[in-house]
Motif scaffolding. Structure first.
Motif, short mmCIF file in Angstrom:
data_model
loop_
_atom_site.label_atom_id
_atom_site.label_comp_id
_atom_site.label_asym_id
_atom_site.label_seq_id
_atom_site.Cartn_x
_atom_site.Cartn_y
_atom_site.Cartn_z
N GLU A 1 -6.01 12.13 0.12
CA GLU A 1 -6.41 11.28 -1.00
C GLU A 1 -5.35 11.37 -2.10
N LYS A 2 -5.05 10.23 -2.71
CA LYS A 2 -3.98 10.18 -3.71
C LYS A 2 -4.23 11.12 -4.87
N ARG B 1 -3.98 12.17 6.61
CA ARG B 1 -3.97 11.43 5.36
C ARG B 1 -4.62 12.25 4.26
N ASN C 1 -3.53 9.54 11.22
CA ASN C 1 -4.57 9.32 10.22
C ASN C 1 -5.29 10.60 9.82
N GLU D 1 0.83 -1.20 0.00
CA GLU D 1 0.00 0.00 0.00
C GLU D 1 0.86 1.25 0.00
N THR D 2 0.24 2.34 -0.38
CA THR D 2 0.88 3.65 -0.31
C THR D 2 -0.07 4.59 0.42
N ILE D 3 0.45 5.31 1.38
CA ILE D 3 -0.33 6.29 2.13
C ILE D 3 0.38 7.64 2.02
#
Length: 276
Positions: A266-267, A264, A261, A221-223
């Motif tokens: 959104e990509k 975070r 969190n 995954e990528t965060i």
């Protein structure tokens, strides 16, 4: 290769028994030359690389003698590391940075030029007013990110800073390896020599490609996190009088992923920065 060198007189360094390096006076040309040739056909690729180093040094303004000496020293340092792989953590680190570069060139092909991680800068990537710290890890069940310099997450007014974190897992049949990503990136960009120059600053050596290909991974995954003024970090403000105590030369700490969190991103919002 023959390099015209009218003024050079100093002794040239030796490289190995497979390469002959000397000075020669060519009567027909009435000139002196530095001559270098390889005694083994199998060394054509290293010889070509040595030649490119000499040409680059001359283009940078060095005399033929100094250009040759500097190139030989660069060449020696390179081949001293051949046949050895760096620690796993460094392989994963490079994999993560190349994974990031591969993602952004899909949007803007020349954006790879912002990759400055190999240059030992504080951050790994910069593009306009955007800075990115790239982190990666091999999955071990521990959800944390290690920060190796307190300035990596430094908040700078009027600039945007992001933390791009990817996790990978060892997999002999995995879709990712450092050489695969290198080849993929090279197939998509125009300035291939420029990228190779950047890559030469890393621990990856093309001569060891077969060894690196054995280190394969799958992407988990990528965060992406937005690092603003409220992002948890250790900096000079964390200490008395807003000053890091004398005698402390390095600060390393871990960030627990489950505590950040709220930051975070959104990509698609992150990658939109490269469409401007």
């Amino acid at each position: 290769i023959m390099i015209r060198d009218e003024s050079g007189r100093s002794t040239l360094p030796k490289l190995s028994s497979s390469f002959q390096i000397n000075r020669t006076f060519i009567e027909e040309e009435k000139s002196s030359f530095i001559t270098i040739f390889s005694k083994e056909k199998s060394l054509d690729e290293p010889f070509t690389y040595l030649t490119s180093l000499i040409i680059k040094n001359i283009d940078d303004g060095l005399s033929p003698t100094l250009a040759t000496k500097e190139a030989i020293e660069q060449f020696k340092k390179l081949f001293q590391s051949i046949g050895k792989l760096p620690p796993e953590s460094e392989i994963i680190g490079l994999l993560g940075e190349l994974f990031f570069v591969d993602e952004i060139i899909k949007i803007k092909t020349d954006s790879w030029k912002g990759w400055i991680g190999p240059e030992d800068k504080i951050i790994d990537f910069t593009y306009g007013e955007l800075d990115v710290e790239i982190k990666s890890s091999s999955y071990s069940g521990e959800d944390k990110i290690t920060i190796n310099n307190y300035k990596q997450l430094q908040y700078i007014r009027n600039r945007s800073r992001f933390l791009f974190y990817s996790s990978f897992i060892k997999n002999p049949d995995g879709e990712l390896s450092v050489p695969d990503l290198v080849d993929k990136i090279l197939s998509q960009i125009d300035d291939k020599d420029g990228f190779r120059d950047k890559l030469s600053l890393t621990k990856y050596k093309i001569q060891d490609k077969s060894l690196w290909l054995e280190k394969r991974y799958s992407h988990l995954e990528t965060i992406i996190f937005k690092v603003d003024e409220n992002f948890p970090r250790i900096n000079s403000d964390s200490f008395k009088d807003n000053k890091i105590p004398d005698g402390i030369s390095k600060i390393t700490y871990d960030l627990a992923l489950n505590t950040i969190n709220d930051f975070r991103l959104e990509k698609n919002k992150f990658f939109n920065n490269f469409e401007k």
